[in-house]
Design a protein around this motif. Structure first.
Motif, PDB file in Angstrom:
ATOM      1  N   ALA A 212       0.823  -1.219   0.000  1.00 41.31           N
ATOM      2  CA  ALA A 212       0.000   0.000   0.000  1.00 41.31           C
ATOM      3  C   ALA A 212       0.853   1.264   0.000  1.00 41.31           C
ATOM      4  O   ALA A 212       0.361   2.339  -0.350  1.00 41.31           O
ATOM      5  CB  ALA A 212      -0.929   0.003   1.202  1.00 41.31           C
ATOM      6  N   GLU A 267      -5.089  -5.666  -0.725  1.00 43.21           N
ATOM      7  CA  GLU A 267      -4.663  -4.304  -0.412  1.00 43.21           C
ATOM      8  C   GLU A 267      -5.346  -3.293  -1.339  1.00 43.21           C
ATOM      9  O   GLU A 267      -5.606  -3.580  -2.511  1.00 43.21           O
ATOM     10  CB  GLU A 267      -3.142  -4.170  -0.571  1.00 43.21           C
ATOM     11  CG  GLU A 267      -2.332  -4.949   0.446  1.00 43.21           C
ATOM     12  CD  GLU A 267      -2.369  -4.307   1.812  1.00 43.21           C
ATOM     13  OE1 GLU A 267      -2.620  -3.089   1.909  1.00 43.21           O
ATOM     14  OE2 GLU A 267      -2.135  -5.019   2.798  1.00 43.21           O
ATOM     15  N   VAL A 269      -4.481   0.225  -3.013  1.00 44.52           N
ATOM     16  CA  VAL A 269      -3.236   0.940  -3.301  1.00 44.52           C
ATOM     17  C   VAL A 269      -3.510   2.198  -4.118  1.00 44.52           C
ATOM     18  O   VAL A 269      -4.480   2.266  -4.878  1.00 44.52           O
ATOM     19  CB  VAL A 269      -2.246   0.029  -4.061  1.00 44.52           C
ATOM     20  CG1 VAL A 269      -1.862  -1.185  -3.214  1.00 44.52           C
ATOM     21  CG2 VAL A 269      -2.828  -0.438  -5.395  1.00 44.52           C
TER      22      VAL A 269
END
Length: 343
Positions: A212, A267, A269
């Motif tokens: 991230a 995640e 991002v």
């Protein structure tokens, strides 16, 4: 309960060791838009010990009002003590919408508060809007395995609540000169009466970079065919100094560990540059990367949904295109003295 008695949009300002979590600042940006549409103040509520100085930062990021409960028992997060503080504020001031970051603490607190307030909670929201006429929060998230986007409403109860994943919303640029109101509330808490104790906090000291936090990501999908072909993703990433990500299918195939998965169940991002190679662009993946600054998609299917969110798209065989990219980037690195800048 009269729903018309509830007014205002609130954001839970999560802080750790006197530092506000980025997701809370992001939610202030989203909350500002909702509050403006509803023509109500945007409030942030802040719990902790010796955290009043953070209130001015909350105002600089878009809040009109900051509700502060400062108490030694609130130094470390615990469900019992923090829920007592939020219940006090919510029942006294009656906001119509409360947003929380979808962090471990935020999700824990939101679910506990929703239970005690007997109201609804939408988890892991990726889009927020409001129906102004009916004053309804429209909290949207992927559903049915990511095949559709579901918009969830809480029509009969208040406050309307949602947790929102980090990196999905964008924070406003801070304005140090912005003026707002700070409201301090007292609470009666006794450490001896707390059912849980914080014995030790262990910080994560791993040196492994989090996906991230990466500025450049090369993400591969199952369109690459097999694990051997996927090695070109690693080679491209190494050449340009990027992190490697993958889709859920890639992780389930064992090509990458789960911590490198991008998407709804992985995640979220927001890098400067995101390469989506052999990635079809399913909703559950797109919600995890759509806010990247530049998205470069490579796919041999010209109708792949990933091109709908891409800044630049290349239609073609990734196994032919990636080696050419690696060759050109290596030449560019040599010209730049071995370094590539992404400023």
């Amino acid at each position: 309960m009269n729903l018309d008695d509830y007014r205002g949009v609130w954001v839970f300002i999560e802080q750790n060791d006197g530092k506000i979590e980025d997701v809370s600042l992001e939610l202030l940006g989203a909350g500002r838009k909702l509050a403006d549409k509803l023509e109500v103040p945007l409030g942030g509520f802040l719990l902790g010990n010796q955290i009043r100085p953070l209130a001015n930062q909350v105002i600089s990021y878009g809040a009109d009002e900051v509700y502060v409960i400062d108490h030694p028992v609130l130094k470390d997060y615990r469900t019992e003590s923090y829920m007592s503080g939020v219940m006090l504020l919510a029942q006294k001031y009656m906001p119509e919408i409360i947003l929380y970051g979808a962090t471990p603490n935020g999700k824990d607190l939101a679910s506990a508060v929703a239970t005690d307030l007997v109201t609804g909670l939408t988890a892991d929201t990726t889009m927020l809007d409001v129906d102004v006429d009916n004053r309804l929060l429209e909290a949207s998230r992927p559903a049915f395995g990511g095949n559709i986007m579901a918009t969830i409403l809480c029509k009969k109860h208040r406050p309307q609540m949602a947790t929102v994943r980090p990196k999905v919303m964008k924070a406003l640029e801070p304005d140090a000169g912005r003026q707002g109101k700070i409201i301090e509330e007292k609470i009666a808490l006794n450490e001896a009466e707390m059912r849980t104790k914080v014995l030790q906090i262990v910080n994560d000291v791993t040196k492994k970079a989090k996906l991230a936090d990466a500025h450049v990501i090369v993400c591969g999908g199952k369109g690459l065919g097999d694990l051997q072909n996927f090695q070109l993703i690693h080679e491209l990433a190494e050449t340009i100094g990027a992190s490697v990500g993958g889709t859920r299918d890639v992780v389930e195939a064992g090509w990458l560990p789960h911590e490198q998965q991008v998407g709804q169940t992985g995640e979220t991002v927001t890098p400067k540059i995101y390469f989506a190679i052999g990635v079809s662009g399913a909703i559950q993946h797109v919600v995890g990367m759509k806010n990247s600054e530049f998205i470069i998609a490579i796919n041999k299917d010209p109708n792949a949904p990933i091109f709908d969110v891409a800044t630049y798209g290349i239609v073609g065989d990734a196994m032919e295109i990636i080696p050419k990219l690696i060759e050109q980037f290596k030449k560019l690195k040599a010209e730049k003295g071995g370094e590539l800048s992404y400023a």
